[in-house]
Design a protein around this motif. Structure first.
Motif, short mmCIF file in Angstrom:
data_model
loop_
_atom_site.label_atom_id
_atom_site.label_comp_id
_atom_site.label_asym_id
_atom_site.label_seq_id
_atom_site.Cartn_x
_atom_site.Cartn_y
_atom_site.Cartn_z
N ALA A 16 108.30 -46.61 41.88
CA ALA A 16 109.16 -47.75 41.52
C ALA A 16 108.50 -49.07 41.93
O ALA A 16 108.56 -50.07 41.20
CB ALA A 16 110.52 -47.61 42.19
N PHE A 17 107.86 -49.07 43.10
CA PHE A 17 107.16 -50.28 43.55
C PHE A 17 106.10 -50.71 42.54
O PHE A 17 106.02 -51.88 42.16
CB PHE A 17 106.52 -50.02 44.92
CG PHE A 17 105.69 -51.17 45.43
CD1 PHE A 17 106.28 -52.31 45.94
CD2 PHE A 17 104.30 -51.10 45.38
CE1 PHE A 17 105.51 -53.37 46.41
CE2 PHE A 17 103.52 -52.15 45.84
CZ PHE A 17 104.13 -53.29 46.36
N ARG A 18 105.30 -49.75 42.07
CA ARG A 18 104.27 -50.08 41.09
C ARG A 18 104.89 -50.56 39.78
O ARG A 18 104.39 -51.50 39.16
CB ARG A 18 103.38 -48.87 40.84
CG ARG A 18 102.44 -48.53 41.99
CD ARG A 18 101.38 -47.53 41.55
NE ARG A 18 101.97 -46.26 41.13
CZ ARG A 18 102.24 -45.26 41.96
NH1 ARG A 18 101.96 -45.37 43.26
NH2 ARG A 18 102.77 -44.14 41.50
N ALA A 19 105.99 -49.92 39.37
CA ALA A 19 106.65 -50.31 38.12
C ALA A 19 107.17 -51.75 38.21
O ALA A 19 107.08 -52.52 37.23
CB ALA A 19 107.80 -49.36 37.81
N LEU A 20 107.68 -52.13 39.37
CA LEU A 20 108.22 -53.48 39.55
C LEU A 20 107.11 -54.52 39.63
O LEU A 20 107.14 -55.54 38.95
CB LEU A 20 109.08 -53.53 40.81
CG LEU A 20 110.34 -52.68 40.84
CD1 LEU A 20 111.03 -52.80 42.19
CD2 LEU A 20 111.30 -53.07 39.73
N VAL A 21 106.12 -54.25 40.49
CA VAL A 21 105.09 -55.25 40.79
C VAL A 21 104.01 -55.31 39.71
O VAL A 21 103.62 -56.40 39.29
CB VAL A 21 104.47 -54.96 42.17
CG1 VAL A 21 103.29 -55.90 42.44
CG2 VAL A 21 105.52 -55.12 43.26
N GLU A 22 103.53 -54.17 39.29
CA GLU A 22 102.45 -54.15 38.31
C GLU A 22 102.95 -54.08 36.86
O GLU A 22 102.35 -54.66 35.97
CB GLU A 22 101.52 -52.96 38.60
CG GLU A 22 100.87 -53.02 39.98
CD GLU A 22 100.10 -51.75 40.32
OE1 GLU A 22 99.90 -50.92 39.41
OE2 GLU A 22 99.71 -51.60 41.50
N GLY A 23 104.04 -53.35 36.66
CA GLY A 23 104.54 -53.19 35.31
C GLY A 23 105.60 -54.19 34.90
O GLY A 23 106.00 -54.24 33.74
N ASN B 174 115.03 -59.91 35.04
CA ASN B 174 115.34 -61.34 35.00
C ASN B 174 116.13 -61.81 36.22
O ASN B 174 116.27 -63.02 36.44
CB ASN B 174 116.13 -61.67 33.73
CG ASN B 174 115.31 -61.49 32.47
OD1 ASN B 174 114.08 -61.47 32.51
ND2 ASN B 174 115.98 -61.35 31.34
N ASP B 175 116.68 -60.86 36.98
CA ASP B 175 117.45 -61.19 38.18
C ASP B 175 116.68 -60.88 39.45
O ASP B 175 117.26 -60.72 40.53
CB ASP B 175 118.77 -60.41 38.20
CG ASP B 175 119.69 -60.80 37.06
OD1 ASP B 175 119.65 -61.96 36.64
OD2 ASP B 175 120.43 -59.93 36.58
N MET B 176 115.35 -60.81 39.35
CA MET B 176 114.52 -60.34 40.45
C MET B 176 113.40 -61.35 40.73
O MET B 176 112.86 -61.96 39.82
CB MET B 176 113.92 -58.99 40.04
CG MET B 176 113.18 -58.23 41.11
SD MET B 176 112.39 -56.74 40.41
CE MET B 176 113.81 -55.91 39.65
N VAL B 177 113.08 -61.50 42.02
CA VAL B 177 111.95 -62.32 42.44
C VAL B 177 111.08 -61.48 43.36
O VAL B 177 111.56 -60.95 44.36
CB VAL B 177 112.40 -63.59 43.17
CG1 VAL B 177 111.20 -64.40 43.64
CG2 VAL B 177 113.30 -64.45 42.30
N LEU B 178 109.79 -61.36 43.02
CA LEU B 178 108.84 -60.62 43.84
C LEU B 178 107.79 -61.57 44.37
O LEU B 178 107.37 -62.49 43.68
CB LEU B 178 108.18 -59.50 43.03
CG LEU B 178 109.12 -58.54 42.29
CD1 LEU B 178 108.30 -57.52 41.52
CD2 LEU B 178 110.07 -57.86 43.25
N TRP B 179 107.33 -61.35 45.61
CA TRP B 179 106.30 -62.23 46.15
C TRP B 179 105.13 -61.47 46.77
O TRP B 179 104.27 -62.05 47.40
CB TRP B 179 106.87 -63.17 47.20
CG TRP B 179 107.65 -62.52 48.29
CD1 TRP B 179 107.15 -61.81 49.34
CD2 TRP B 179 109.06 -62.51 48.43
NE1 TRP B 179 108.18 -61.36 50.13
CE2 TRP B 179 109.38 -61.79 49.61
CE3 TRP B 179 110.11 -63.07 47.69
CZ2 TRP B 179 110.67 -61.59 50.04
CZ3 TRP B 179 111.40 -62.88 48.13
CH2 TRP B 179 111.67 -62.15 49.28
#
Length: 375
Positions: free
Chosen positions: A289-296, A367-372
């Protein structure tokens, strides 16, 4: 360096954070002479068509002076009493100086929890912007009588980032009693280009010194710098005792330490999610899931969730964390804790049978997410 000079020379809306240490001398907990010196520099910014916003400490120090105290109290009640005693005197000092220059000031007392509410955040932002349209100089401090976050930690360092966010500042200047961030060797760090540099190169050189009138040290300033970088706000730590320091910054002179803003552009709503909104819980995801969020750049689905913390309702903001415990983002969740517990780790096709109703397949939409963090 060219990027740094571009940020500095092009800055119009500038937040200047004035710490207690800048407004004191060895003999005075609050020096009106030092206060006038800084005010003259602020006026100089106005005279060259800049729009400064002041975040000023000093209320507790002025209250201590009025109460005849030489040492900063250690209990919160006494600190709040000093702040209440000194706050009126602090804004009076600013108004007395600037009215002679035909400029009016406005006192704004903020609390961090007030800004965590989206509606209150927007009200504060609109009020601040209207003041600036009217050419009134905002002077901001924390409302220490009802909130104690900055009393306990930071000397308004974190509050200044909130203010820079509110007014969409081009630059945040933190006036310190140091030349910038200094390594243990005494070498000044001139520019920091990433959060990783703070973690890997700067933290090992921290050496905070306790003071009687303030608690803000370099550790608090680094925390503020990190948040400013994340929000895309250029941030500087400079020696506020150096005459003409504000003009020197804008002229691109070799002063202080510059923290470069993130190049990732975020709209105001996403900045609020990332920084101001109260976090009601934490969602831990697996490696896939981490890879899907950050990379995908995907939305968070229930199948990737391995742990939940906190008591949250749909529509509230939660942290996102890796299995190792590192928080790498935040988002607005679409499920409450009770329902999410039923579907966490399950396939999207199982959501309706488990909950007994048709609902969103995404736990947090992209669209409701912020990653840093990409690590």
């Amino acid at each position: 360096m060219p990027e740094m000079k571009r940020h500095l020379s092009g800055a119009t809306r500038i937040v200047v954070k004035i710490g207690t240490s800048i407004l004191k001398t060895k003999l005075e907990s609050f020096s009106f002479r030092e206060h006038s010196r800084i005010c003259n520099e602020i006026f100089d910014l106005i005279s060259i068509k800049k729009q400064p916003v002041i975040v000023s400490s000093g209320a507790i120090a002025l209250g201590m002076k009025s109460c005849g105290l030489k040492k900063r109290p250690t209990d919160i009640d006494a600190l709040q009493a000093c702040a209440a005693t000194g706050q009126g005197k602090l804004i009076h000092a600013y108004e007395s100086f600037f009215e002679k220059k035909n400029i009016h000031t406005a006192q704004i007392l903020l609390t961090r929890d007030g800004l965590e509410n989206r509606k209150r955040f927007l009200c504060a932002r609109n009020a601040m912007r209207k003041l600036m349209e009217l050419n009134i100089l905002p002077v901001v401090n924390e409302n220490d009588t009802v909130a104690v976050e900055e009393i306990a930690f930071g000397d308004n360092d974190i509050l200044s980032v909130h203010v820079a966010h509110l007014v969409d500042a081009d630059l945040l200047i933190n006036l310190s009693d140091a030349e910038g961030f200094l390594l243990k060797s005494g070498t000044r760090v001139r520019e920091v280009t990433s959060e990783d540099e703070i973690d890997t190169k700067l933290f090992a050189h921290l050496s905070d010194k306790k003071r009687e009138e303030t608690v803000g040290g370099m550790r608090a300033k680094l925390a503020a710098a990190r948040l400013a970088m994340r929000l895309g706000i250029p941030f500087m730590i400079v020696n506020g005792h150096q005459p003409g320091i504000l003009r020197s910054i804008l002229e691109g002179k070799d002063v202080g330490t510059f923290f470069a803003p993130s190049r990732e552009k975020k709209d105001q709503r996403h900045k609020w999610i990332a920084f101001s909104a109260r976090r009601q819980g934490k969602i831990t995801v697996d490696a896939g899931a981490f890879r899907a969020l950050v990379e995908g750049h995907k939305s968070l689905l229930p199948g990737g969730i391995i742990k939940m913390e906190g008591c949250f309702e749909a529509g509230q903001v939660v942290d996102l964390a890796t299995a190792e415990g590192k928080v790498f983002g935040r988002g607005v969740i679409r499920y409450n804790r009770k329902d999410l517990a039923l579907i966490a780790g399950k396939k999207t096709s199982q959501i309706e049978p488990l909950l007994g109703r048709k609902t969103s397949t995404e736990v947090i939409h992209r669209n409701d997410m912020v990653l840093w963090s990409a690590r």
